[in-house]
Every structure is written in structure tokens, then in C-alpha cells.
Design a protein around this motif. Structure first.
Motif, PDB file in Angstrom:
ATOM      1  N   ILE A 196     -38.165  35.600 -28.552  1.00  0.00           N
ATOM      2  CA  ILE A 196     -37.023  34.669 -28.500  1.00  0.00           C
ATOM      3  C   ILE A 196     -36.011  35.507 -27.666  1.00  0.00           C
ATOM      4  CG2 ILE A 196     -35.492  33.092 -29.629  1.00  0.00           C
ATOM      5  CD1 ILE A 196     -37.704  32.907 -31.662  1.00  0.00           C
ATOM      6  N   PRO A 197     -35.455  35.105 -26.551  1.00  0.00           N
ATOM      7  CA  PRO A 197     -34.093  36.050 -25.881  1.00  0.00           C
ATOM      8  C   PRO A 197     -32.915  35.682 -26.851  1.00  0.00           C
ATOM      9  CG  PRO A 197     -34.844  34.342 -24.674  1.00  0.00           C
ATOM     10  CD  PRO A 197     -35.988  34.383 -25.441  1.00  0.00           C
ATOM     11  N   ARG A 198     -32.014  36.790 -26.848  1.00  0.00           N
ATOM     12  CA  ARG A 198     -30.741  36.498 -27.581  1.00  0.00           C
ATOM     13  C   ARG A 198     -29.755  35.875 -26.597  1.00  0.00           C
ATOM     14  NH1 ARG A 198     -26.196  39.437 -28.750  1.00  0.00           N
ATOM     15  NH2 ARG A 198     -26.802  40.929 -27.328  1.00  0.00           N
ATOM     16  N   LEU A 199     -29.831  36.225 -25.485  1.00  0.00           N
ATOM     17  CA  LEU A 199     -29.101  35.565 -24.386  1.00  0.00           C
ATOM     18  C   LEU A 199     -29.874  35.024 -23.154  1.00  0.00           C
ATOM     19  CD1 LEU A 199     -26.170  38.453 -24.273  1.00  0.00           C
ATOM     20  CD2 LEU A 199     -25.898  36.247 -25.403  1.00  0.00           C
ATOM     21  N   ILE A 200     -29.438  33.947 -22.517  1.00  0.00           N
ATOM     22  CA  ILE A 200     -29.954  33.282 -21.586  1.00  0.00           C
ATOM     23  C   ILE A 200     -29.408  34.041 -20.292  1.00  0.00           C
ATOM     24  CG2 ILE A 200     -30.458  31.243 -20.428  1.00  0.00           C
ATOM     25  CD1 ILE A 200     -30.173  29.632 -22.938  1.00  0.00           C
ATOM     26  N   LYS A 201     -30.345  34.739 -19.528  1.00  0.00           N
ATOM     27  CA  LYS A 201     -29.847  35.298 -18.155  1.00  0.00           C
ATOM     28  C   LYS A 201     -30.697  34.535 -16.877  1.00  0.00           C
ATOM     29  CE  LYS A 201     -28.648  39.503 -20.292  1.00  0.00           C
ATOM     30  NZ  LYS A 201     -28.889  41.039 -20.273  1.00  0.00           N
ATOM     31  N   GLN A 202     -30.137  34.205 -16.002  1.00  0.00           N
ATOM     32  CA  GLN A 202     -30.725  33.508 -14.879  1.00  0.00           C
ATOM     33  C   GLN A 202     -30.051  33.829 -13.707  1.00  0.00           C
ATOM     34  OE1 GLN A 202     -31.275  29.008 -15.590  1.00  0.00           O
ATOM     35  NE2 GLN A 202     -32.445  29.362 -17.283  1.00  0.00           N
ATOM     36  N   LYS A 203     -30.951  34.180 -12.541  1.00  0.00           N
ATOM     37  CA  LYS A 203     -30.173  34.529 -11.397  1.00  0.00           C
ATOM     38  C   LYS A 203     -29.861  33.219 -10.698  1.00  0.00           C
ATOM     39  CE  LYS A 203     -32.687  38.815 -11.007  1.00  0.00           C
ATOM     40  NZ  LYS A 203     -33.552  39.773 -10.041  1.00  0.00           N
ATOM     41  N   GLN A 208     -20.113  29.460 -15.053  1.00  0.00           N
ATOM     42  CA  GLN A 208     -19.626  28.484 -15.989  1.00  0.00           C
ATOM     43  C   GLN A 208     -20.846  27.672 -16.475  1.00  0.00           C
ATOM     44  OE1 GLN A 208     -18.521  28.639 -13.045  1.00  0.00           O
ATOM     45  NE2 GLN A 208     -18.611  26.721 -11.861  1.00  0.00           N
ATOM     46  N   ASP A 209     -22.075  27.499 -15.703  1.00  0.00           N
ATOM     47  CA  ASP A 209     -23.277  26.991 -16.120  1.00  0.00           C
ATOM     48  C   ASP A 209     -23.803  28.025 -17.264  1.00  0.00           C
ATOM     49  OD1 ASP A 209     -23.701  25.440 -12.754  1.00  0.00           O
ATOM     50  OD2 ASP A 209     -22.705  24.762 -14.528  1.00  0.00           O
ATOM     51  N   LEU A 210     -23.965  29.133 -16.760  1.00  0.00           N
ATOM     52  CA  LEU A 210     -24.505  30.233 -17.787  1.00  0.00           C
ATOM     53  C   LEU A 210     -23.890  30.061 -19.031  1.00  0.00           C
ATOM     54  CD1 LEU A 210     -26.717  32.020 -17.336  1.00  0.00           C
ATOM     55  CD2 LEU A 210     -25.225  33.923 -16.760  1.00  0.00           C
ATOM     56  N   THR A 211     -22.486  29.994 -18.765  1.00  0.00           N
ATOM     57  CA  THR A 211     -21.821  29.948 -20.273  1.00  0.00           C
ATOM     58  C   THR A 211     -22.292  28.768 -21.125  1.00  0.00           C
ATOM     59  OG1 THR A 211     -19.885  31.404 -19.219  1.00  0.00           O
ATOM     60  CG2 THR A 211     -19.693  30.027 -21.175  1.00  0.00           C
ATOM     61  N   SER A 212     -22.317  27.664 -20.388  1.00  0.00           N
ATOM     62  CA  SER A 212     -22.882  26.458 -21.077  1.00  0.00           C
ATOM     63  C   SER A 212     -24.273  26.279 -21.685  1.00  0.00           C
ATOM     64  CB  SER A 212     -22.629  25.319 -20.009  1.00  0.00           C
ATOM     65  OG  SER A 212     -21.527  24.932 -19.725  1.00  0.00           O
TER      66      SER A 212
END
Length: 567
Positions: A196-203, A208-212
Motif C-alpha cells: 500500500i503506497p503512502r503517497l500517490i505518484k504518477q507521471k 493540482q490533480d496529484l494533490t487531489s
């Protein structure tokens, strides 16, 4: 329990045979834990299903203990599991199949019966609440190689250095234990938990979408459910229960981090609990409620006993007012309790969890009312609504009228008219249990529907005027009038009662039946012991009585006899 029932439970229940376990070893199964005595050889009468076995070896005096080792096992009816103590490694190991079959036959033949301790069935319900989503497939998917779960097999977790007093004590135990720690294979014996990743990281995603995505982890939850669990919500909850039991009873730090990751993931969702996954979050809050309730009770019990035993992982750092759990619960409670529309069952269990944490840990989750004014916790005049344990199903007709039912009863509640067909709301002025269930269904506070006569403002209005003092009777003016006397006693009509008037709740003493203690004689068969109503014998007639002559008995004249002396 009678002898026949106990014998039947011994035959149908599973059994654990532990050979050569040293004295003073701490051994537990599920929520039960005890110290091994000289004649101990295992446990009998175990209900079928998943169970967790854990143990900790000690020195000869029973004052120092090694880190806990545990393993899950899924038992079937009449199954016998045999383990033998390895003195060198200080743990339970499997025996060869032929030897296990021979010991199993001996256990079923009751040869070891007097050396096996019975499973405490009164605590089985508590264990079921902690493991109701754990199945055989969950155990096989997560358990490590060799099945043993222990902090000894988690060198990476403790490698970064202790951060709490509990972890410092646990590191000291690891340094003093006889179990080898330099073996590289230990690094491969951890549990196969879901990542289970602690943070969501997507290239390629805007900032602002990554923060949401990180603020609302609903998308991450959906991805994990479909990828790792095939959309089965119960498998996710089963792994969460697996991790909690391995953490609390098996003292696994890896399991605690996994349980923490589950709680962080689910409490980090803002859209799923209100829309797409209300049913999952209702079950999750219920699971978390049972886990924290048992953990808090266990923590109080551990604090009341002596300091003997292995180190417990449930220290104050995990349950302090500044812990991760307190912050996550505060945000989630605010989300659910202030939502305009929320599932009734989710709202009910969220309130139960909030009440448990407030009472047991003293956590304060301050909440606004509709006017934006904070409730005062110590206001003695504030109305209180107590949530009951009854399960009421609410069926809305519209936003005003609801049908509230359980297995036995059904009532109609009208919110605008403040009425219920049980008439308790109209008579008392306080929402009845059916009204509270309907108001909770639409996320309204029942306290706002309490009659104004119970409010503090009405109380102050009633007693705003002062009451004039009154002098005692010794200062009253005396007059020449006739003194008032009590009425004369007169005899009431009818026969005077002798018995005391009893309260309706008192049981009246039963009077003895007429003829009690006498021997009855049947008129039909003339035998003693029953009457003619229950007689099954043939008709017998009594012997005719002798007819006595009537009148007085005649007296006959006595004949005189003379005796002459014969010379």
C-alpha cells in the motif's frame, strides 16, 4: 457442562498436542494466554475455524522472556495438530508424518486427555469478532515461509533504530535471545502483505490533480481492491484483521505498519465512504471498533498485572492524543457527521467508535451544532441521547415519513409533526428509539428535537423569580378559633381484612390442597394409591358386610354349678 456433552465436544473439537514444552513458557491461543505447567501437553475442545497460536520461551525462573512467535492455523472438526519443542531454536517445530499420525490416534483415543487443557468457550465470541473475515485462503496468501510470525524475522523494521521505549525494550530482547539473527534467510520469512503506497505518484499528472489524488485516496483504494483482491472487500478486511492479530498478539512490527497503512488508506478517502463504498466503510468501522475495544481492554489488564511477560507493543505512543490514529479519526468523524446525506449504518457505527475513543482514551472530537456554537462538554443541563445496541432498519417514504422496523416491531415516524406510532415521542417530549433511528438515517441531531420543556432556557425561565422565605410555626399568630383535628376513625363496611395487601409484583403463596398426605383408595378396584378417574383395572366389588342384629344384646342367665366334695 455434563460428562456426555464434554465427551462429545472432545471428540468433535480439534486438539493441539505440544510435546516437551518447557515449564513457565507463555503460550496462547486466540484471546487466551497461560503459563505452561509441568503436566501440560496441549489444548483440546477447540472450535473449528481459523486460530492464532503464539508463545514465548522463558528462563528457568520464569522472569525473562524471549520475543513472541506465532502462527495462524485453520482447524477442521476432530483434527489433531502435533508440534514438538526444539531446545536449540526455542520454538515449536513439526514432527514427521508417521509420528504425527501415531500421536493423533493416541489423542483421539483419549490417552492424552488428562494432559490437555480445555479451550475456554466463553471467550470464543470475542475471538470471532476479531477474526470473522479471516479465512483459510487469507491465511495461505499472507503467511510467511514456515508460517512463523515474529519480530525476529523482521530485521529491516528494527534496522533504522528504536523510536519508542517499547521498541528499545524489544531490541534488548532480540539481543538476549538464543535464536540466531545473523541468518540471511530470515529476511525472506516475512509475511506477504499487500503493498500500500503512502503517497500517490504518477507521471504526466498536473500538480493540482496529484494533490487531489493524495487528499482523497478513493482512486487508490479502488485500484488496490481490483488489482490485489479482485474487487472482494472481505479479503481486504481479512488482511487487516490478520495484521492486527499478528501485531497485538504476535508482537510483529511489520504487522503493525501494515495495519496502520490500511487505517491510513481507508480514513484518507472522502468520496468512497459517502458514495461508492458505504458498505465497505460500515464493515471497516465495525472491525476497527472491535479491534480498539479489545486492545484497550487488554491494555488495562496488562497494566493491572505484574511486569512479567514479553514486551507489549500497545504502549502510550500509539494511543496518545497526538498519535496518527487520533488525527485520522478526527478528520473522518468530521466528514461523516457533517455530511448532508450518509448511510445510516455507517453513521451509527461512526458514533459508536467516537464514543469509545472519547470514553476510553479521553480524546476530544469537538463538533459544531447547526448555529455554529460549540457544545460545552460539562453542561449539566444539556440533553443527552444514548445510542442503543438494537439494530433498527429505516425505510424512507420521503424526507419526512419513515418506517422503522426490526425483527419484531414496525413503527411510522413523522419528523415534521414529531410523532411516532408508539406514542412515546408525543407523551414524553423526547425522541423515542424509532425517531432517533430515523433522524440518524437523515443525519439530523436528535437533541434538537427534544421538547423545549427540557431545555436550559425553560428551566431558567421557571426559576427566574425568587421564592419568598417563610418564618417557622413558632412565629405564626395564635387565634381563639377551634383547633383543626383529624377526622374520627370509623369502621368501614364489610368484613375486616386479615391478609396484607400484596403488591402486584409479589407472588401469592400457594395454599395446600385438601387431603394432601392421605392415601387414596380407588372405588373401582379397591386398591390404594390412586382414584377411580385414573384407574385402569377391572371392576371389583367389596365383600359384603356382616349384618349385625338390631337392638340390644340379650343377656342370658348364668347357670350355677355346684361342686360337691367327693370324700
Amino acid at each position: 457442562m455434563d460428562a456426555d456433552a464434554a465427551l462429545e465436544l472432545v471428540k468433535k473439537g480439534a486438539a493441539l498436542l505440544f510435546l516437551d514444552v518447557p515449564q513457565h513458557t507463555l503460550l496462547g491461543i486466540d484471546t487466551q494466554m497461560f503459563s505452561v505447567g509441568p503436566n501440560f501437553k496441549g489444548i483440546k475442545m477447540i472450535p473449528p475455524g481459523p486460530h492464532f497460536i503464539y508463545y514465548s520461551s522463558s528462563n528457568r525462573g520464569g522472569s525473562e522472556f524471549s520475543p513472541m512467535i506465532g502462527f495462524f492455523i485453520d482447524l477442521i472438526p476432530s483434527e489433531v495438530v502435533v508440534r514438538k519443542w526444539d531446545l536449540q531454536e526455542e520454538r515449536l517445530v513439526k514432527v514427521p508424518e508417521e509420528e504425527e499420525e501415531r500421536y493423533s490416534h493416541a489423542v483421539r483415543s483419549l490417552e492424552f486427555d488428562k494432559y490437555l487443557g480445555p479451550y475456554t468457550l466463553s471467550q470464543f465470541g470475542e475471538w470471532k469478532m476479531l477474526s470473522n473475515y479471516i479465512t483459510k485462503s487469507v491465511i495461505e496468501r499472507i503467511e510467511p515461509i514456515g508460517a512463523d510470525i515474529s519480530v525476529i524475522h523482521e530485521p529491516d523494521v528494527l534496522g533504522n533504530g528504536p523510536k519508542t521505549a517499547m521498541e528499545e525494550a524489544l531490541s534488548e530482547q532480540l539481543r538476549n535471545t538464543n535464536i540466531p539473527k545473523s541468518d540471511d534467510t530470515l529476511r525472506k520469512r516475512g509475511c506477504y502483505y499487500t503493498e500500500i503506497p503512502r503517497l500517490i505518484k504518477q507521471k504526466g499528472v498536473l500538480s493540482q490533480d496529484l494533490t487531489s489524488l493524495n487528499l482523497d485516496k478513493t482512486s487508490l483504494l479502488e485500484s488496490i481492491l481490483m488489482k490485489d483482491y479482485g474487487g472482494n472487500e472481505d479479503l481486504l478486511l481479512g488482511e487487516m484483521q490478520f495484521a492486527f492479530i499478528a501485531f497485538l498478539m504476535g508482537q510483529s512490527l511489520e504487522a503493525f505498519l501494515q495495519w496502520k497503512a490500511f487505517v491510513t488508506l481507508l480514513f484518507g478517502c472522502t468520496d468512497a465512504p459517502l458514495n461508492s463504498r458505504s458498505r465497505l466503510f460500515t464493515k471497516f468501522i465495525k472491525v476497527l471498533y472491535n479491534q480498539l475495544k479489545y486492545a484497550l481492554q487488554k491494555g488495562q489488564t496488562d497494566n493491572n498485572v505484574s511486569a512479567k511477560g514479553p514486551i507489549t507493543l500497545l504502549d502510550d505512543s500509539f494511543l496518545s492524543t497526538d498519535s496518527f490514529l487520533q488525527h485520522l479519526c478526527k478528520e473522518f468523524f468530521s466528514l461523516v457527521l457533517e455530511a448532508p446525506v450518509v448511510d445510516g449504518d455507517l453513521l451509527s457505527w461512526t458514533r459508536r467508535l467516537k464514543e469509545l475513543l472519547e470514553i476510553s482514551l479521553g480524546w476530544v472530537f469537538q463538533q459544531n451544532n447547526e448555529d455554529g456554537v460549540f457544545f460545552e462538554e460539562d453542561d449539566e443541563f444539556a440533553p443527552v441521547v444514548v445510542m442503543t445496541d438494537e439494530d433498527w432498519k429505516v425505510i424512507p417514504s420521503d424526507n419526512i415519513i419513515f418506517e422503522v422496523r426490526n425483527e419484531k416491531y414496525a413503527n411510522v415516524v413523522n419528523i415534521d409533526e414529531e410523532t411516532c406510532t408508539c406514542r412515546s415521542w408525543q407523551l414524553a417530549g423526547i425522541p423515542c428509539v424509532h425517531a432517533v433511528a430515523a433522524l440518524a438515517f437523515i443525519n439530523r441531531d436528535p437533541e434538537t428535537y427534544v421538547s423545549n420543556w427540557f431545555k436550559k432556557d425553560m428551566f431558567k425561565e421557571a426559576y427566574k423569580h425568587s421564592i419568598k422565605p417563610l418564618k417557622g410555626s413558632m412565629y405564626w399568630p395564635k387565634t381563639d378559633g377551634i383547633k383543626p383535628l383529624p377526622p374520627k376513625e370509623r369502621r368501614m363496611p364489610g368484613r375486616p381484612t386479615v391478609k396484607r395487601k400484596r403488591d402486584p409484583s409479589e407472588k401469592e403463596k400457594k395454599t395446600l390442597k385438601v387431603g394432601l398426605g392421605r392415601n387414596m383408595t380407588c372405588k373401582n378396584c379397591l386398591e390404594v394409591g390412586h382414584n377411580s378417574r385414573s384407574c385402569k383395572n377391572e371392576k371389583r366389588y367389596p365383600k359384603p358386610k356382616e349384618v349385625k342384629p338390631k337392638g340390644r344384646r340379650k343377656r342370658h342367665a348364668s347357670k350355677s354349678v355346684t361342686c360337691e366334695n367327693v370324700g
